[in-house]
Scaffold this motif. Structure first.
Motif, PDB file in Angstrom:
ATOM      1  N   ALA A  27      25.812  46.771   7.107  1.00 38.07           N
ATOM      2  CA  ALA A  27      25.941  45.157   7.143  1.00 38.07           C
ATOM      3  C   ALA A  27      25.092  44.737   5.831  1.00 38.07           C
ATOM      4  O   ALA A  27      25.474  43.757   5.327  1.00 38.07           O
ATOM      5  CB  ALA A  27      25.220  44.845   8.395  1.00 38.07           C
ATOM      6  N   LEU A  28      23.985  45.499   5.410  1.00 39.45           N
ATOM      7  CA  LEU A  28      23.144  44.891   4.239  1.00 39.45           C
ATOM      8  C   LEU A  28      23.991  45.106   3.146  1.00 39.45           C
ATOM      9  O   LEU A  28      24.101  43.910   2.253  1.00 39.45           O
ATOM     10  CB  LEU A  28      21.990  46.003   4.074  1.00 39.45           C
ATOM     11  N   PHE A  29      24.779  46.098   2.741  1.00 39.19           N
ATOM     12  CA  PHE A  29      25.376  46.123   1.653  1.00 39.19           C
ATOM     13  C   PHE A  29      26.593  44.909   1.291  1.00 39.19           C
ATOM     14  O   PHE A  29      26.686  44.264   0.487  1.00 39.19           O
ATOM     15  CB  PHE A  29      26.314  47.502   1.567  1.00 39.19           C
ATOM     16  N   VAL A  30      27.318  44.802   2.814  1.00 37.08           N
ATOM     17  CA  VAL A  30      28.207  43.636   2.632  1.00 37.08           C
ATOM     18  C   VAL A  30      27.715  42.319   2.497  1.00 37.08           C
ATOM     19  O   VAL A  30      28.309  41.588   1.637  1.00 37.08           O
ATOM     20  CB  VAL A  30      29.242  43.756   3.956  1.00 37.08           C
ATOM     21  N   SER A  31      26.538  41.996   3.206  1.00 33.82           N
ATOM     22  CA  SER A  31      25.836  40.744   3.191  1.00 33.82           C
ATOM     23  C   SER A  31      25.372  40.574   1.450  1.00 33.82           C
ATOM     24  O   SER A  31      25.154  39.480   1.239  1.00 33.82           O
ATOM     25  CB  SER A  31      24.843  40.644   4.070  1.00 33.82           C
ATOM     26  N   LEU A  32      24.895  41.439   0.982  1.00 33.33           N
ATOM     27  CA  LEU A  32      24.412  41.393  -0.642  1.00 33.33           C
ATOM     28  C   LEU A  32      25.662  41.523  -1.592  1.00 33.33           C
ATOM     29  O   LEU A  32      25.325  41.255  -2.430  1.00 33.33           O
ATOM     30  CB  LEU A  32      23.739  42.661  -0.768  1.00 33.33           C
ATOM     31  N   GLY A  33      26.849  41.501  -0.861  1.00 34.68           N
ATOM     32  CA  GLY A  33      28.056  41.421  -1.944  1.00 34.68           C
ATOM     33  C   GLY A  33      28.319  43.003  -2.569  1.00 34.68           C
ATOM     34  O   GLY A  33      29.023  43.045  -3.560  1.00 34.68           O
ATOM     35  N   ALA A  34      27.907  43.869  -1.958  1.00 30.45           N
ATOM     36  CA  ALA A  34      27.995  45.088  -2.611  1.00 30.45           C
ATOM     37  C   ALA A  34      29.013  46.145  -1.615  1.00 30.45           C
ATOM     38  O   ALA A  34      28.770  47.091  -1.334  1.00 30.45           O
ATOM     39  CB  ALA A  34      26.582  46.030  -2.487  1.00 30.45           C
ATOM     40  N   GLY A  35      29.951  45.547  -1.397  1.00 29.37           N
ATOM     41  CA  GLY A  35      31.223  46.207  -0.624  1.00 29.37           C
ATOM     42  C   GLY A  35      31.638  47.256  -1.358  1.00 29.37           C
ATOM     43  O   GLY A  35      31.977  48.189  -0.730  1.00 29.37           O
ATOM     44  N   ALA A  36      31.772  47.280  -2.736  1.00 27.70           N
ATOM     45  CA  ALA A  36      32.292  48.522  -3.506  1.00 27.70           C
ATOM     46  C   ALA A  36      31.343  49.674  -3.405  1.00 27.70           C
ATOM     47  O   ALA A  36      31.608  50.799  -3.283  1.00 27.70           O
ATOM     48  CB  ALA A  36      32.401  47.818  -4.846  1.00 27.70           C
ATOM     49  N   ALA A  37      30.091  49.363  -3.292  1.00 20.26           N
ATOM     50  CA  ALA A  37      29.047  50.198  -3.386  1.00 20.26           C
ATOM     51  C   ALA A  37      29.166  50.869  -1.952  1.00 20.26           C
ATOM     52  O   ALA A  37      29.105  52.269  -1.478  1.00 20.26           O
ATOM     53  CB  ALA A  37      27.645  49.676  -3.453  1.00 20.26           C
ATOM     54  N   LEU A  38      29.390  50.093  -0.707  1.00 24.46           N
ATOM     55  CA  LEU A  38      29.591  50.790   0.481  1.00 24.46           C
ATOM     56  C   LEU A  38      30.899  51.505   0.544  1.00 24.46           C
ATOM     57  O   LEU A  38      30.774  52.573   1.211  1.00 24.46           O
ATOM     58  CB  LEU A  38      29.710  49.571   1.328  1.00 24.46           C
ATOM     59  N   ILE A  39      31.709  51.289  -0.275  1.00 26.32           N
ATOM     60  CA  ILE A  39      33.137  51.947   0.068  1.00 26.32           C
ATOM     61  C   ILE A  39      32.871  53.146  -0.893  1.00 26.32           C
ATOM     62  O   ILE A  39      33.220  54.404  -0.315  1.00 26.32           O
ATOM     63  CB  ILE A  39      34.328  51.208  -0.627  1.00 26.32           C
ATOM     64  N   GLY A  40      32.053  53.354  -2.149  1.00 24.57           N
ATOM     65  CA  GLY A  40      31.780  54.537  -2.448  1.00 24.57           C
ATOM     66  C   GLY A  40      30.822  55.446  -1.838  1.00 24.57           C
ATOM     67  O   GLY A  40      30.902  56.556  -1.578  1.00 24.57           O
ATOM     68  N   LEU A  41      29.749  54.751  -1.022  1.00 25.31           N
ATOM     69  CA  LEU A  41      29.252  55.514  -0.163  1.00 25.31           C
ATOM     70  C   LEU A  41      29.822  56.342   0.983  1.00 25.31           C
ATOM     71  O   LEU A  41      29.493  57.542   1.297  1.00 25.31           O
ATOM     72  CB  LEU A  41      27.850  54.642   0.652  1.00 25.31           C
ATOM     73  N   VAL A  42      30.777  55.581   1.525  1.00 24.23           N
ATOM     74  CA  VAL A  42      31.579  55.981   2.656  1.00 24.23           C
ATOM     75  C   VAL A  42      32.471  57.096   2.138  1.00 24.23           C
ATOM     76  O   VAL A  42      32.898  58.268   2.679  1.00 24.23           O
ATOM     77  CB  VAL A  42      32.412  54.866   3.385  1.00 24.23           C
ATOM     78  N   SER A  43      33.000  56.987   0.774  1.00 24.85           N
ATOM     79  CA  SER A  43      33.762  58.086   0.362  1.00 24.85           C
ATOM     80  C   SER A  43      33.140  59.289  -0.070  1.00 24.85           C
ATOM     81  O   SER A  43      33.539  60.272   0.093  1.00 24.85           O
ATOM     82  CB  SER A  43      34.393  57.430  -1.239  1.00 24.85           C
ATOM     83  N   ALA A  44      31.695  59.150  -0.506  1.00 22.61           N
ATOM     84  CA  ALA A  44      31.063  60.199  -0.693  1.00 22.61           C
ATOM     85  C   ALA A  44      30.609  60.803   0.548  1.00 22.61           C
ATOM     86  O   ALA A  44      30.255  62.205   0.867  1.00 22.61           O
ATOM     87  CB  ALA A  44      29.665  59.771  -1.399  1.00 22.61           C
ATOM     88  N   VAL A  45      30.137  59.915   1.722  1.00 22.78           N
ATOM     89  CA  VAL A  45      29.906  60.433   2.938  1.00 22.78           C
ATOM     90  C   VAL A  45      30.724  60.227   4.118  1.00 22.78           C
ATOM     91  O   VAL A  45      30.254  59.341   4.787  1.00 22.78           O
ATOM     92  CB  VAL A  45      28.320  60.164   3.398  1.00 22.78           C
ATOM     93  N   PRO A  46      31.857  60.518   4.242  1.00 23.70           N
ATOM     94  CA  PRO A  46      32.547  60.191   5.313  1.00 23.70           C
ATOM     95  C   PRO A  46      32.291  60.190   6.940  1.00 23.70           C
ATOM     96  O   PRO A  46      32.819  59.527   7.697  1.00 23.70           O
ATOM     97  CB  PRO A  46      33.879  61.029   5.126  1.00 23.70           C
ATOM     98  N   GLN A  47      31.069  60.990   6.865  1.00 21.71           N
ATOM     99  CA  GLN A  47      30.638  60.972   8.420  1.00 21.71           C
ATOM    100  C   GLN A  47      30.038  59.588   8.837  1.00 21.71           C
ATOM    101  O   GLN A  47      29.624  59.321  10.076  1.00 21.71           O
ATOM    102  CB  GLN A  47      29.159  62.103   8.325  1.00 21.71           C
ATOM    103  N   LEU A  48      29.685  58.809   7.820  1.00 23.56           N
ATOM    104  CA  LEU A  48      29.218  57.573   8.299  1.00 23.56           C
ATOM    105  C   LEU A  48      30.193  56.739   9.102  1.00 23.56           C
ATOM    106  O   LEU A  48      29.678  56.034   9.864  1.00 23.56           O
ATOM    107  CB  LEU A  48      28.833  56.543   6.888  1.00 23.56           C
ATOM    108  N   VAL A  49      31.459  57.079   8.881  1.00 22.80           N
ATOM    109  CA  VAL A  49      32.518  56.387   9.632  1.00 22.80           C
ATOM    110  C   VAL A  49      32.597  56.915  11.146  1.00 22.80           C
ATOM    111  O   VAL A  49      32.540  56.153  12.093  1.00 22.80           O
ATOM    112  CB  VAL A  49      34.063  56.516   8.885  1.00 22.80           C
ATOM    113  N   TRP A  50      32.199  58.164  11.467  1.00 23.29           N
ATOM    114  CA  TRP A  50      32.188  58.680  12.669  1.00 23.29           C
ATOM    115  C   TRP A  50      31.097  58.053  13.290  1.00 23.29           C
ATOM    116  O   TRP A  50      31.041  57.702  14.397  1.00 23.29           O
ATOM    117  CB  TRP A  50      31.975  60.178  12.518  1.00 23.29           C
ATOM    118  N   LEU A  51      29.875  57.949  12.598  1.00 26.17           N
ATOM    119  CA  LEU A  51      28.653  57.289  13.152  1.00 26.17           C
ATOM    120  C   LEU A  51      29.148  55.904  13.545  1.00 26.17           C
ATOM    121  O   LEU A  51      28.572  55.170  14.734  1.00 26.17           O
ATOM    122  CB  LEU A  51      27.589  57.309  12.604  1.00 26.17           C
ATOM    123  N   SER A  52      29.721  55.115  12.903  1.00 27.55           N
ATOM    124  CA  SER A  52      30.190  53.754  13.332  1.00 27.55           C
ATOM    125  C   SER A  52      31.023  53.847  14.309  1.00 27.55           C
ATOM    126  O   SER A  52      30.980  52.860  15.295  1.00 27.55           O
ATOM    127  CB  SER A  52      30.739  52.919  12.190  1.00 27.55           C
TER     128      SER A  52
END
Length: 124
Positions: A27-52
């Motif tokens: 939520a912090l990444f998206v609200s700061l306009g860093a959606g691309a950084a969030l996508i990169g983070l989720v690509s690097a650590v796909p377990q974040l999707v499981w947590l969500s």
């Protein structure tokens, strides 16, 4: 500090951090306009999707562990420290550290809870 108290505090810390990673950080990444950084983070650590995807169970577990840790802290708040000066200092130091870890865990849990369950109603 006994082993079971250390285990509770460790599980509390990891449980609260997992709520931070599942909900508050995206939520912090998206609200700061860093959606691309969030996508990169989720690509690097796909377990974040499981947590969500399992955030309700995650928050129940983390809340349960925080409750157990808080009750254990409350029950042991007046437990005596050793008479030996060095051991007494270590005991007091560990109590302060333990309290800090508990408060930090509680804050992380509340931030994650806010972003997971409350913030999206306020944005509408």
């Amino acid at each position: 500090m006994s082993l079971h108290k250390s285990l509770f505090h460790t599980l509390t810390l990891f449980g609260s951090f997992s709520t931070l990673f599942c909900c508050a950080l995206p939520a912090l990444f998206v609200s700061l306009g860093a959606g691309a950084a969030l996508i990169g983070l989720v690509s690097a650590v796909p377990q974040l999707v499981w947590l969500s995807e399992h955030k309700i169970g995650l928050f129940i577990f983390a809340g349960f562990m925080l409750t157990i840790s808080g009750v254990a802290r409350y029950i042991g708040r007046n437990a005596p420290c050793p008479i030996d000066t060095e051991k007494a200092k270590a005991c007091q130091s560990l109590r302060r550290i333990s309290f800090g870890v508990f408060c930090f865990s509680l804050v992380m849990y509340l931030i994650g809870f806010y972003f997971a369950f409350i913030a999206h109603y306020l944005v509408k």
